[in-house]
Structure formats: structure tokens, C-alpha cells
Design an enzyme around this catalytic site. Sequence first.
Site, PDB file in Angstrom:
ATOM      1  N   LYS A  38       0.985  -1.011   0.013  1.00 27.30           N
ATOM      2  CA  LYS A  38       0.172   0.000   0.024  1.00 27.30           C
ATOM      3  C   LYS A  38       0.799   1.278  -0.021  1.00 27.30           C
ATOM      4  CE  LYS A  38      -3.367  -0.564   2.987  1.00 27.30           C
ATOM      5  NZ  LYS A  38      -4.218  -0.958   4.171  1.00 27.30           N
ATOM      6  N   LYS A  59       2.466   2.511   2.236  1.00 28.40           N
ATOM      7  CA  LYS A  59       2.033   3.422   3.311  1.00 28.40           C
ATOM      8  C   LYS A  59       3.135   3.222   4.464  1.00 28.40           C
ATOM      9  CE  LYS A  59      -3.157   4.065   3.601  1.00 28.40           C
ATOM     10  NZ  LYS A  59      -4.137   3.792   4.384  1.00 28.40           N
TER      11      LYS A  59
HETATM   12  N1  C2G Z   1     -12.385   5.747   6.621  1.00 26.49           N
HETATM   13  C1  C2G Z   1     -13.464   6.748   6.713  1.00 26.49           C
HETATM   14  N2  C2G Z   1     -13.543   7.807   6.817  1.00 26.49           N
HETATM   15  C2  C2G Z   1     -12.231   8.741   6.690  1.00 26.49           C
HETATM   16  C3  C2G Z   1     -11.099   7.611   6.615  1.00 26.49           C
HETATM   17  C4  C2G Z   1     -11.254   6.598   6.510  1.00 26.49           C
HETATM   18  O1  C2G Z   1     -14.611   5.940   6.634  1.00 26.49           O
HETATM   19  N3  C2G Z   1     -12.309   9.959   6.691  1.00 26.49           N
HETATM   20  C5  C2G Z   1     -12.720   4.415   6.461  1.00 26.49           C
HETATM   21  C6  C2G Z   1     -11.778   3.807   5.172  1.00 26.49           C
HETATM   22  O2  C2G Z   1     -12.757   3.701   4.100  1.00 26.49           O
HETATM   23  C7  C2G Z   1     -11.746   2.462   5.740  1.00 26.49           C
HETATM   24  C8  C2G Z   1     -11.099   2.559   7.295  1.00 26.49           C
HETATM   25  O3  C2G Z   1     -11.852   3.736   7.428  1.00 26.49           O
HETATM   26  O4  C2G Z   1     -12.507   1.497   5.464  1.00 26.49           O
HETATM   27  C9  C2G Z   1      -9.736   2.445   7.614  1.00 26.49           C
HETATM   28  O5  C2G Z   1      -9.199   3.533   6.683  1.00 26.49           O
HETATM   29  P1  C2G Z   1      -7.687   3.127   6.260  1.00 26.49           P
HETATM   30  O6  C2G Z   1      -6.701   2.750   7.317  1.00 26.49           O
HETATM   31  O7  C2G Z   1      -7.270   4.448   5.488  1.00 26.49           O
HETATM   32  O8  C2G Z   1      -7.913   1.846   5.297  1.00 26.49           O
HETATM   33  P2  C2G Z   1      -7.238   1.568   3.942  1.00 26.49           P
HETATM   34  O9  C2G Z   1      -5.675   1.996   3.773  1.00 26.49           O
HETATM   35  O10 C2G Z   1      -8.177   2.057   2.895  1.00 26.49           O
HETATM   36  O11 C2G Z   1      -7.322  -0.260   3.775  1.00 26.49           O
HETATM   37  O12 C2G Z   1      -7.920  -4.597   2.205  1.00 26.49           O
HETATM   38  C10 C2G Z   1      -8.411  -3.223   2.415  1.00 26.49           C
HETATM   39  C11 C2G Z   1      -7.118  -2.076   3.032  1.00 26.49           C
HETATM   40  O13 C2G Z   1      -6.768  -2.864   4.085  1.00 26.49           O
HETATM   41  C12 C2G Z   1      -8.115  -0.845   3.400  1.00 26.49           C
END
Ligand code: C2G
Length: 129
Positions: A45, A47
Site C-alpha cells: 500500500k 504506506k
Molecule cells: N475511513 C472513513 N473515513 C475517513 C477515513 C477512513 O470511513 N475519513 C475508513 C476507510 O474507508 C476504511 C477504514 O476507515 O474503511 C480504514 O481506513 P484506512 O486505514 O485508510 O484503510 P485503507 O488503507 O483504505 O485499507 O484491504 C483493504 C485495505 O486494507 C483498506
Amino acid sequence: MKRVITYGTFDLLHYGHIELLRRAKALGDYLVVALSTDEFNWNCKQKKCYFPYEERRRMLEAIRYVDLVIPEESWEQKMTDVDQYQIDVFCIGDDWAGKFDFLKEKCEVVYLPRTPEISTTKIKQDLQK
Ligand code: C2G
């Protein structure tokens, strides 16, 4: 018991994440969170996490909506996770809308609206000001 799963990095945990977890739990009775490992985040990712996996896991486990935290180590594990944890509902933020529809053969798939005004990127940018 209706079992729900969601996936994410949850680094610099903020209320957008909490709102996602609250709504995810409301879809059932038991919520599994597959938490991206440091290696998965970096290798798949691009990240770099501020908090390492163990700290992020402890924070998630302290949230009332979360019943179990498991490691997310690959994109491919979702199909086996759904079987292994007897999942009824997969959910994730709608920034992923459509990306996990292949899971519909095994469980309900729900894309939840993101909390628009908050993100880890925004937090980091605001702190630079
Ligand atoms: N999220 C949200 N609102 C935000 C930020 C994040 O609803 N302002 C949600 C994202 O859509 C996700 C969850 O919180 O459902 C976790 O966000 P992240 O840690 O950014 O997850 P991500 O990197 O998108 O990882 O296999 C799937 C991935 O691991 C998802």
C-alpha cells in the site's frame, strides 16, 4: 450471531475510523477487524505507518465496537478470512466501492460512506501549518 469483517491500516486513528467501526458493528453482532501489518502497508500500500502494528492493534482492541483484531498480510486473504471467521457481512469505506464485489458469492458486501472532512493526510498537513 451476525459476524462482520472490515480491513484497514487505522494509522493515526481518528474519528473517521471510529465512525466506520461504529457503523460496521451496527451491521451485526460481532466485528472482526483485519489490521494491515507494517509489511503489508509498506510493500503493498506504499504506506509508512506512524504507529507500528502492535500499537495500532492495542488501540483497536480498546474500541468498544471491535471484538477481534487479526493481521491483514495480503490482498488475497479476504476469501479465506470470510470462511475462517464465518463472516456474514464484509464492509469497508466507499473509497473502495466495487473493489471487493467478488466477495458477494460468500457474504453481504457493504460500502459505507467515508467521513469526508478527516483523513490522516489532512491531519499531517494541518500539523505542518
Ligand atoms: N475511513 C472513513 N473515513 C475517513 C477515513 C477512513 O470511513 N475519513 C475508513 C476507510 O474507508 C476504511 C477504514 O476507515 O474503511 C480504514 O481506513 P484506512 O486505514 O485508510 O484503510 P485503507 O488503507 O483504505 O485499507 O484491504 C483493504 C485495505 O486494507 C483498506
